[in-house]
Design a protein around this motif. Structure first.
Motif, mmCIF file in Angstrom:
data_model
loop_
_atom_site.group_PDB
_atom_site.id
_atom_site.type_symbol
_atom_site.label_atom_id
_atom_site.label_comp_id
_atom_site.label_asym_id
_atom_site.label_seq_id
_atom_site.Cartn_x
_atom_site.Cartn_y
_atom_site.Cartn_z
ATOM 1 N N ILE A 101 -10.282 -0.691 -6.627
ATOM 2 C CA ILE A 101 -10.771 0.468 -5.943
ATOM 3 C C ILE A 101 -11.118 1.467 -4.922
ATOM 4 N N THR A 102 -11.461 0.261 -4.482
ATOM 5 C CA THR A 102 -12.316 0.705 -2.537
ATOM 6 C C THR A 102 -10.660 0.694 -2.350
ATOM 7 N N GLN A 103 -9.273 1.034 -1.727
ATOM 8 C CA GLN A 103 -8.590 0.985 -1.705
ATOM 9 C C GLN A 103 -8.057 2.186 -2.240
ATOM 10 N N LEU A 104 -7.841 3.007 -4.063
ATOM 11 C CA LEU A 104 -8.241 3.755 -4.271
ATOM 12 C C LEU A 104 -9.435 4.940 -3.463
ATOM 13 N N LEU A 105 -10.636 4.446 -3.595
ATOM 14 C CA LEU A 105 -11.480 5.573 -3.029
ATOM 15 C C LEU A 105 -10.696 6.098 -0.921
ATOM 16 N N VAL A 106 -10.754 4.530 -0.403
ATOM 17 C CA VAL A 106 -10.090 4.799 0.741
ATOM 18 C C VAL A 106 -8.709 5.602 0.498
ATOM 19 N N GLN A 107 -7.896 6.094 -0.035
ATOM 20 C CA GLN A 107 -6.787 6.536 0.291
ATOM 21 C C GLN A 107 -7.071 7.516 -0.196
ATOM 22 N N ARG A 108 -8.217 8.565 -0.994
ATOM 23 C CA ARG A 108 -8.789 9.509 -0.593
ATOM 24 C C ARG A 108 -9.656 10.144 0.048
ATOM 25 N N GLY A 109 -9.351 10.090 1.456
ATOM 26 C CA GLY A 109 -10.898 9.480 1.986
ATOM 27 C C GLY A 109 -11.981 9.918 2.738
ATOM 28 N N LEU A 110 -12.720 9.227 1.400
ATOM 29 C CA LEU A 110 -14.027 9.022 0.904
ATOM 30 C C LEU A 110 -15.002 7.795 1.347
ATOM 31 N N ALA A 111 -14.161 7.383 2.743
ATOM 32 C CA ALA A 111 -14.609 6.201 3.162
ATOM 33 C C ALA A 111 -14.952 6.102 4.529
ATOM 34 N N GLU A 112 -16.111 5.797 5.642
ATOM 35 C CA GLU A 112 -15.887 5.586 7.126
ATOM 36 C C GLU A 112 -15.564 4.310 7.015
ATOM 37 N N ALA A 113 -15.654 3.248 6.115
ATOM 38 C CA ALA A 113 -14.855 2.223 6.178
ATOM 39 C C ALA A 113 -14.303 1.581 5.215
ATOM 40 N N ALA A 114 -14.256 -0.202 4.893
ATOM 41 C CA ALA A 114 -14.099 -0.783 3.669
ATOM 42 C C ALA A 114 -13.389 -1.577 3.804
ATOM 43 N N VAL A 115 -14.329 -3.071 2.962
ATOM 44 C CA VAL A 115 -14.110 -4.120 2.585
ATOM 45 C C VAL A 115 -13.227 -4.565 1.143
ATOM 46 N N ALA A 116 -12.433 -5.046 1.347
ATOM 47 C CA ALA A 116 -12.005 -5.616 -0.021
ATOM 48 C C ALA A 116 -11.912 -7.001 -0.086
ATOM 49 N N ILE A 117 -12.620 -7.260 -1.348
ATOM 50 C CA ILE A 117 -13.193 -8.842 -1.461
ATOM 51 C C ILE A 117 -12.015 -9.237 -2.579
ATOM 52 N N HIS A 118 -11.142 -10.774 -1.905
ATOM 53 C CA HIS A 118 -10.718 -10.993 -3.268
ATOM 54 C C HIS A 118 -9.254 -9.797 -4.221
ATOM 55 N N SER A 119 -9.301 -8.757 -3.768
ATOM 56 C CA SER A 119 -8.693 -7.659 -4.378
ATOM 57 C C SER A 119 -7.943 -8.122 -5.255
ATOM 58 N N VAL A 120 -7.508 -7.164 -6.100
ATOM 59 C CA VAL A 120 -6.588 -6.718 -7.061
ATOM 60 C C VAL A 120 -5.472 -6.135 -6.332
ATOM 61 N N PRO A 121 -4.628 -6.276 -6.175
ATOM 62 C CA PRO A 121 -3.084 -5.657 -5.698
ATOM 63 C C PRO A 121 -2.971 -4.003 -5.904
ATOM 64 N N PRO A 122 -2.327 -3.584 -5.479
ATOM 65 C CA PRO A 122 -2.127 -2.087 -6.143
ATOM 66 C C PRO A 122 -0.657 -2.309 -6.492
ATOM 67 N N GLN A 123 -0.177 -1.304 -7.256
ATOM 68 C CA GLN A 123 1.285 -1.238 -7.821
ATOM 69 C C GLN A 123 2.554 -1.142 -6.615
ATOM 70 N N GLY A 124 2.918 -2.740 -7.513
ATOM 71 C CA GLY A 124 4.093 -3.285 -6.430
ATOM 72 C C GLY A 124 4.107 -4.121 -5.807
ATOM 73 N N VAL A 125 2.634 -4.633 -5.627
ATOM 74 C CA VAL A 125 1.755 -6.115 -4.551
ATOM 75 C C VAL A 125 2.096 -7.204 -6.273
ATOM 76 N N LEU A 172 -1.380 -2.096 -13.311
ATOM 77 C CA LEU A 172 -0.001 -2.968 -12.193
ATOM 78 C C LEU A 172 0.666 -1.202 -12.931
ATOM 79 N N SER A 173 -0.434 0.144 -12.849
ATOM 80 C CA SER A 173 0.928 1.075 -13.646
ATOM 81 C C SER A 173 0.694 1.875 -12.442
ATOM 82 N N SER A 174 1.036 3.605 -12.523
ATOM 83 C CA SER A 174 0.693 4.050 -11.633
ATOM 84 C C SER A 174 -0.259 4.772 -10.669
ATOM 85 N N ALA A 175 -1.375 4.174 -11.801
ATOM 86 C CA ALA A 175 -2.984 4.716 -11.633
ATOM 87 C C ALA A 175 -3.533 4.144 -10.031
ATOM 88 N N ALA A 176 -2.636 2.791 -10.077
ATOM 89 C CA ALA A 176 -2.953 1.811 -8.537
ATOM 90 C C ALA A 176 -2.051 2.485 -7.719
#
Length: 261
Positions: free
Chosen positions: A94-118, A183-187
């Motif tokens: 979710i953090t990565q998706l929020l970063v993609q939307r330009g909503l973070a000053e900085a971000a940390v993904a801890i033991h993250s679920v991967p995006p689609q395709g990783v 696992l979908s395009s939502a990620a």
């Protein structure tokens, strides 16, 4: 170098667990001068015990990933500044998706679920995620992690009493749709897009989100003008937020943020 001026930290919880797992982290970050918030997901207000009493919960069962990301975006838009976003597990995605939307000053993904395709070929990943994905079961009923599943996916290597205490205090019903949406395009992430400074944190003994998978996620980011960093901690499992050494992880994050200024 990007200067991080924000003093607001938004903690984003992963799935299967209560948002109250951030309580000690909030206090620690506030002692360092930050303002923090760690909101519950939609339909997840209350303690873990209270939420388990509602199992199966049709409202939680209906949740989708895009719905939760939109929910956090709306929270961010009420803040006086772009926050530093710190997310764990599905909260990391979710953090990565929020970063993609330009909503973070900085971000940390801890033991993250991967995006689609990783992806990973590690057996532990498939063993730990098969139950939560709930294939061949109805998505209209929430998934509640059993204690043996918790022991394997979150608290492997810990004493039995600590595993049980962690289970009782944290485990809640979860939407199978959320897990499947990962696992979908939502990620989907556009890895070439410029983004705020982003740190990936991994643990060497994490069964459900192996360090190698987090490293693959980190290496996917290709924008040369953007800061992307990676740190692996030896001996940390997926219950990293509640481990006895959690301040080691928190201190590394705090130092990383300070050194970007």
């Amino acid at each position: 170098m990007k200067t991080i001026n924000s003093k607001t930290v938004l903690f984003v919880t992963g799935n299967f667990v209560s948002h109250l797992g951030w309580t000690a982290w909030q206090k620690y970050f506030e002692e360092q001068g930050y303002t923090t918030l760690a909101p519950a997901w939609l339909f997840k207000e209350g303690t873990a015990a209270e939420l388990r009493q509602k199992y199966p919960d049709q409202n939680i069962a209906s949740l989708r990933l895009s719905q939760v990301v939109d929910y956090f975006e709306n929270i961010i838009k009420t803040l006086p500044e772009k926050p530093i976003i710190v997310g764990h597990s599905m909260g990391g995605l979710i953090t990565q998706l929020l970063v993609q939307r330009g909503l973070a000053e900085a971000a940390v993904a801890i033991h993250s679920v991967p995006p689609q395709g990783v992806i990973t070929t590690k057996f532990s990943f498939f063993k730990a995620t098969w139950g939560p994905l709930g294939f061949f079961t109805s998505p209209n009923k929430t998934f509640l992690m059993s204690f043996p599943q918790w022991q394997y996916a979150f608290t492997n290597g810990m004493p039995l009493e600590e595993q049980q205490k962690a289970y009782d205090e944290n485990v809640i019903p979860e939407s199978k749709r959320i897990s499947r949406d990962g696992l979908s395009s939502a990620a989907k992430i556009d890895f070439k897009k410029a983004h705020a400074p982003l740190l990936f944190v991994a643990g060497s003994t994490d069964n459900v989100m192996p360090a190698s998978l987090n490293y693959s996620n980190y290496k996917k980011y290709k924008n040369e003008q953007s800061i992307t960093d990676f740190k692996e901690f030896e001996g940390n499992n997926h219950f990293v937020l509640g481990l006895s050494n959690w301040k080691n992880t928190a201190d590394y994050i705090l130092n990383w943020l300070a050194n970007k200024n």
